[in-house]
Design an enzyme around this catalytic site. Structure first.
Site, PDB file in Angstrom:
ATOM      1  N   ASP A  34      71.131   7.955  76.759  1.00  0.00           N
ATOM      2  CA  ASP A  34      70.718   6.676  75.993  1.00  0.00           C
ATOM      3  C   ASP A  34      72.249   6.076  75.719  1.00  0.00           C
ATOM      4  O   ASP A  34      72.507   5.425  74.785  1.00  0.00           O
ATOM      5  CB  ASP A  34      70.293   6.883  74.558  1.00  0.00           C
ATOM      6  CG  ASP A  34      69.713   5.850  74.290  1.00  0.00           C
ATOM      7  OD1 ASP A  34      69.406   4.776  74.943  1.00  0.00           O
ATOM      8  OD2 ASP A  34      69.333   5.711  72.806  1.00  0.00           O
ATOM      9  N   SER A  75      64.506   6.804  64.201  1.00  0.00           N
ATOM     10  CA  SER A  75      64.598   8.229  63.714  1.00  0.00           C
ATOM     11  C   SER A  75      64.803   8.279  62.320  1.00  0.00           C
ATOM     12  O   SER A  75      64.763   9.506  61.603  1.00  0.00           O
ATOM     13  CB  SER A  75      65.291   9.070  64.515  1.00  0.00           C
ATOM     14  OG  SER A  75      66.768   8.754  64.509  1.00  0.00           O
ATOM     15  N   GLY A  76      65.586   7.287  61.729  1.00  0.00           N
ATOM     16  CA  GLY A  76      65.599   7.606  59.968  1.00  0.00           C
ATOM     17  C   GLY A  76      66.817   6.507  59.576  1.00  0.00           C
ATOM     18  O   GLY A  76      67.160   5.522  60.564  1.00  0.00           O
ATOM     19  N   LYS A 133      73.307   9.989  58.687  1.00  0.00           N
ATOM     20  CA  LYS A 133      72.171   9.687  59.242  1.00  0.00           C
ATOM     21  C   LYS A 133      70.989  10.714  58.769  1.00  0.00           C
ATOM     22  O   LYS A 133      71.330  11.920  59.207  1.00  0.00           O
ATOM     23  CB  LYS A 133      72.273   9.625  60.670  1.00  0.00           C
ATOM     24  CG  LYS A 133      71.355   9.245  61.470  1.00  0.00           C
ATOM     25  CD  LYS A 133      71.206   8.927  63.139  1.00  0.00           C
ATOM     26  CE  LYS A 133      70.002   8.528  63.500  1.00  0.00           C
ATOM     27  NZ  LYS A 133      70.123   8.079  64.998  1.00  0.00           N
ATOM     28  N   VAL A 165      70.561   5.178  58.067  1.00  0.00           N
ATOM     29  CA  VAL A 165      71.931   5.497  57.999  1.00  0.00           C
ATOM     30  C   VAL A 165      72.646   5.005  56.844  1.00  0.00           C
ATOM     31  O   VAL A 165      72.347   3.802  56.431  1.00  0.00           O
ATOM     32  CB  VAL A 165      72.501   4.939  59.366  1.00  0.00           C
ATOM     33  CG1 VAL A 165      74.055   5.316  59.247  1.00  0.00           C
ATOM     34  CG2 VAL A 165      72.203   5.475  60.510  1.00  0.00           C
ATOM     35  N   GLY A 167      67.136   3.211  61.945  1.00  0.00           N
ATOM     36  CA  GLY A 167      66.823   3.154  63.244  1.00  0.00           C
ATOM     37  C   GLY A 167      65.545   4.023  63.380  1.00  0.00           C
ATOM     38  O   GLY A 167      64.712   4.280  62.594  1.00  0.00           O
ATOM     39  N   ILE A 188      73.184   1.483  55.505  1.00  0.00           N
ATOM     40  CA  ILE A 188      73.895   0.538  56.369  1.00  0.00           C
ATOM     41  C   ILE A 188      73.114   0.233  57.537  1.00  0.00           C
ATOM     42  O   ILE A 188      73.496  -0.653  58.356  1.00  0.00           O
ATOM     43  CB  ILE A 188      75.395   0.720  56.557  1.00  0.00           C
ATOM     44  CG1 ILE A 188      75.395   2.148  57.316  1.00  0.00           C
ATOM     45  CG2 ILE A 188      76.276   0.715  55.575  1.00  0.00           C
ATOM     46  CD1 ILE A 188      76.738   2.691  57.661  1.00  0.00           C
ATOM     47  N   GLY A 189      71.912   0.819  57.568  1.00  0.00           N
ATOM     48  CA  GLY A 189      71.350   0.695  59.027  1.00  0.00           C
ATOM     49  C   GLY A 189      70.149   1.567  58.925  1.00  0.00           C
ATOM     50  O   GLY A 189      69.736   2.379  58.189  1.00  0.00           O
TER      51      GLY A 189
END
Length: 950
Positions: free
Chosen positions: A763, A668-669, A687, A671, A666, A663-664
């Protein structure tokens, strides 16, 4: 000449005959007879579609008796149809009433362009077309109106463009009113040619930036000059000192700069002077001869120096507002002797010394606001000598001594706010029970004594935090029936919490943390139906937590930490829709209720492993795995860290890490959305974080947040998808946005104030705020989080990390890390929630922070800055407060930003919507108690109206 050729006299006669029988009446003949005038009126009525307001205009009655008509010597001279529901244009026949001198058609719905047919009303002296629906530009030949015209009011319409220079060629004009239109061009210096002008009103227009023409100084008969919010720039011309007749001057809410002309304070007739919300600087003129001055408002500028001694000569002065400046020095003693003074408002300056002792002794003082200065000594003892004082607002000074006994005999008082001073002693008995007192705020002093059995019948807010109050909570507290907020944290209150305290039906906030209370909690709390915040932490309370706490319908914040509670957590607690629950540091045992996913859930205790902080820490568990990138083997080596009891296994997770569940993705990896119970439809979010160096990876397993990230709701091309894949049609309205802000603030507040050492997220952004199916918000992605080191150790980062648009300026420049960089980022999120704009894209040239600051500094309407989905009048007051909070959180100087616990309290207050009565009595500081202390280096915000309102 032949017989058939007409003579020249015959030609002239034929032309005259033709004109007499063919030209209509347009005011060029002598008097109409009464029948003709009535016929004209009835034709007007018919043209205007026979509005009900003119139903009495009938041929059978004498038109001179109609209330809209005034006749002089049997002929119509005045026509006044105010609020008559006229929806059609003005026809040419109106000027057939050839003796008409006065036309007033205000408060109708007349459409179209400026009615040039009125040029034919040759005797017109008075014209009022205000509050209608006129559009377009004022005609360049506006001077074709009657040369007799004295009064012209075109205000509250939709005229655009420039005000034409020809308007300066109406020689008889004494009043020109063009307030509240849509002018976006210029106003002409030719207005200065109107030598008879007595009134000039050009306020609330978005003119192109323009200075006040020096030619305006020629208006020596001008009495009223009003240009509020007109986009004025530059300096106030010295020529304004030539307006010798000037009585009322309002140039507030503009961008005027430079110093105040000396001549302005030498105008003998000046009565009202408003220059607030500009960028005026320098000293206030020392010589003051405007002895008729009644109201002087120079607030919200950058004025420096001292308050002139000559102000003590202004014996007619009723109101003085100098707040939000940089004034210093002492207040002249003579100000305290002014006989007419009603309102004195000096807050947020650098004023010092002792206050004049005679304030209130000789004048009907109502408002006394001197907060956020450096005053020392005692409060004046005679503030309520004339028994009309409504408010004393003196917080954040260095005042000492006791509260004057005279305030205990002041039944007119509605608010007393003296928090954050050095007052001591006991509170006068009469002040506790003052009959009209609504807010009493005494926190941050050295007050002592016991709480009273009775308080005033109107008291709704009582704040006593950080004092030395002692003894038990009195049983008479059951009579405090109107109380909605009671904060008495960090005192020395002792004894049990009496059952009588639970009898307050309107109580919404109760904070008794940091006292010496002991014993069991009351079990019957049915009357606390309105309670939203309950903080009893850091006491000596014991016994079990009553199950009835789980039945409080509005409870959002519950903190019972650092006590001696024992037994199990009542399962009813899990039914609450809490934003934050803290039960840590007790003696609790058994199962943690998980029916409700809390925004912030802290249960670290004797027999519990600690659940994740700030709810962004994975609620379920963390897997650490060593895994070959090319394949995921079932026999991989695992290290498992569990934070809660699990209802799934490693196999459930590994078998579902497939592309269809992604579903995603980013930096760093990836999801994934992983089903853990197909029957109940439960999911978790996983994640997968890869380490490219040693081919290890981690799987972070989070609670699955159905509504995904706040970023997708605010900035996505489509609304987020639900589990089934269908598009949500829910509008992210203001209540949802405020609820999200509160949830995120709870998480950051816990990280900053309840973790030891504190944790900085680094962040915070809208894509890291996740939303569940009920729009409960949770802070996520702690990849950059950092624990603050001990005092004396370095707190800088070797590399700046964060997200563009959210990064505090000092962090980007110095790499220094503290909680204030999160506060800045959270302020950006607040501005996103309000404006709907992306953090890095306020417009084509600026971020949302820069765009919003500029919008406010330019005095533009707040409505224009709002996202379309939240433009609902019902919530504008709350939105305005949160907008101010967002601006202060994004102050350039970290010291001007509030702490997250204070930010949270402001947001919680906004969520507790006041009644109309409370709104009437609200002071700007009551809604957002931090705003006074954050005079930003960019600009300062405050309410415009301060006089006689506390």
């Amino acid at each position: 000449m032949t017989k058939n050729t007409p003579s020249s006299s015959q030609i002239h006669l034929n032309i005259l005959t033709f004109l007499l029988f063919t030209l209509p009446f347009h005011g060029n003949t002598q008097n109409n007879n009464p029948n003709q005038e009535q016929t004209i009126l009835l034709s007007l009525k018919q043209h205007w579609s026979n509005p009900p307001s003119l139903s009495h205009w009938t041929p059978s009655s004498d038109h001179c008796t109609w209330p809209e008509i005034t006749c002089t010597d049997g002929s119509i001279t005045r026509l006044e149809i105010i609020n008559g529901s006229i929806t059609e244009t003005i026809p040419p026949s109106i000027c057939d009433l050839n003796n008409l001198t006065y036309i007033d058609l205000q408060w109708n719905y007349i459409p179209g362009f400026f009615p040039t047919v009125l040029y034919n009303c040759s005797k017109l002296e008075y014209l009022d077309l205000s509050t209608n629906y006129f559009i377009g530009a004022i005609p360049d030949d506006i001077n074709r109106l009657s040369s007799r015209l004295r009064y012209l009011n075109l205000g509250v319409n939709n005229f655009t463009g420039d005000i034409p220079p020809a308007i300066g060629s109406l020689p008889s004009l004494t009043s020109l009113q063009l307030v509240t239109n849509l002018f976006n061009g210029s106003f002409p210096p030719e207005i200065g040619n109107l030598s008879n002008l007595e009134e000039l009103v050009l306020s609330y227009n978005a003119f192109a930036p323009q200075s006040i023409p020096s030619s305006f100084g020629n208006l020596t008969k001008l009495r009223n000059f009003w240009m509020t919010e007109a986009n004025l720039i530059g300096e106030i011309p010295d020529a304004i000192g030539n307006m010798s007749a000037l009585e009322y001057l309002d140039l507030s809410v503009n961008q005027l700069s430079g110093s105040i002309p000396d001549g302005l304070f030498l105008l003998n007739n000046l009565t009202f002077l408003f220059l607030y919300k500009n960028s005026l600087s320098g000293f206030i003129p020392r010589r003051v001869e405007a002895l008729k001055l009644q109201v002087l408002d120079l607030s919200n500028n950058t004025l420096t120096g001292t308050i002139p001694e000559d102000f003590g000569n202004l014996t007619s002065l009723t109101g003085l507002a100098l707040f939000f400046n940089q004034l210093s020095g002492e207040v002249p003693v003579s100000l305290g002797t002014l006989p007419q003074l009603v309102d004195i408002v000096l807050y947020t300056n650098n004023l010092s010394g002792q206050l004049p002792p005679d304030f209130g002794r000789n004048s009907p003082l109502k408002t006394f606001q001197i907060s956020a200065n450096q005053f020392v000594g005692e409060l004046p003892k005679h503030l309520c000598a004339n028994k009309v004082l409504r408010g004393v607002i003196a917080f954040e000074n260095k005042l000492t001594g006791e509260i004057p006994d005279s305030l205990g005999d002041c039944n007119s008082l509605e608010i007393v706010r003296v928090d954050d001073n050095r007052f001591s002693g006991k509170i006068p008995d009469g002040l506790w029970t003052s009959v009209n007192l609504i807010r009493l705020m005494l926190s941050g002093n050295l007050f002592a004594g016991q709480l009273p059995d009775k308080i005033g019948p109107q008291l709704a807010l009582l704040e006593l935090m950080h004092n030395k109050f002692s003894g038990p909570i009195p049983a008479g507290i059951s009579s405090w029936e109107r109380l909605t907020v009671f904060r008495a944290s960090n005192n020395s209150l002792s004894g049990v919490i009496p059952q009588e305290l639970t009898a307050l039906p309107l109580l919404s906030t109760l904070s008794l943390d940091g006292n010496q209370l002991s014993g069991h909690l009351p079990s019957d709390i049915i009357s606390w139906r309105s309670l939203t915040t309950l903080d009893l932490s850091r006491n000596q309370l014991s016994g079990e937590i009553p199950a009835a706490f789980g039945l409080l319908p509005d409870l959002l914040y519950l903190d019972l930490s650092r006590n001696a509670f024992s037994g199990q957590i009542p399962p009813e607690i899990g039914l609450l829709r809490l934003s934050s629950l803290n039960l840590s540091s007790n003696r609790l045992s058994g199962r943690i209720p998980v029916e409700q996913a809390f925004v912030s859930f802290h249960c670290c205790g004797l027999k519990f492993s600690c659940s994740g902080f700030s709810s962004g820490r994975p609620i379920y568990n963390i897997f650490e795995e060593k895994l070959q990138k090319a394949k995921a083997r079932k026999d991989s080596t695992w290290k498992l860290t569990s934070f809660q009891r699990l209802n799934f296994t490693e196999r459930n997770i590994l078998s579902s890490l497939i592309d269809d569940n992604q579903i995603g993705k980013g930096g760093s990896g990836r999801v994934y959305r992983v089903p853990i119970n197909h029957r109940s439809g439960e999911y978790v979010a996983v994640k997968q974080i890869w380490d490219d160096v040693n081919e290890n990876s981690k799987l972070l397993v989070y609670e699955y947040m159905e509504n995904r990230s706040l970023d997708r709701w605010l900035h996505g091309k489509k609304r987020p998808h639900s589990i089934s894949g269908s598009v949500h049609h829910v509008v992210l309205d203001w209540p949802k946005r405020l609820h999200i802000a509160i949830g995120a603030a709870h998480g950051l507040c816990y990280m900053h104030h309840h973790c030891s050492p504190p944790i900085v997220h680094r962040d915070v952004k809208s894509s890291n705020i996740l939303l569940d199916s009920e729009f409960n918000a949770k802070i996520a992605d702690f990849g950059l989080a950092r624990m603050l080191v001990k005092h004396g150790e370095p707190n800088t980062m070797s590399v700046v990390a964060g997200s563009f648009g959210y990064m505090a300026p000092e962090y980007a420049q110095t790499r220094r890390v503290n909680e204030k960089i999160d506060v800045y980022s959270f302020g950006v999120v607040l501005l996103e929630l309000i404006t709907g704009r992306e953090a890095h894209n306020g417009d084509e040239t600026s971020s949302v922070v820069e765009w919003t600051w500029r919008h406010v500094q330019e005095g533009k309407p707040i409505d224009d800055a709002l996202d379309e989905d939240i433009k609902e009048p019902l919530y504008l007051e709350e939105i305005n407060t949160v907008l101010k909070l967002g601006l202060i959180c994004t102050s350039t100087l970290p010291s001007n930003r509030p702490a997250m616990n204070d930010v949270l309290q402001i947001l919680l207050r906004c969520s507790q919507r006041p009644t109309s009565e409370e709104k009437t009595n609200r002071n700007e500081y009551d809604v957002a108690p931090l705003l006074h202390n954050s005079k930003s280096d960019r600009s300062s915000e405050s309410d415009d109206s301060v006089f006689s309102s506390v």
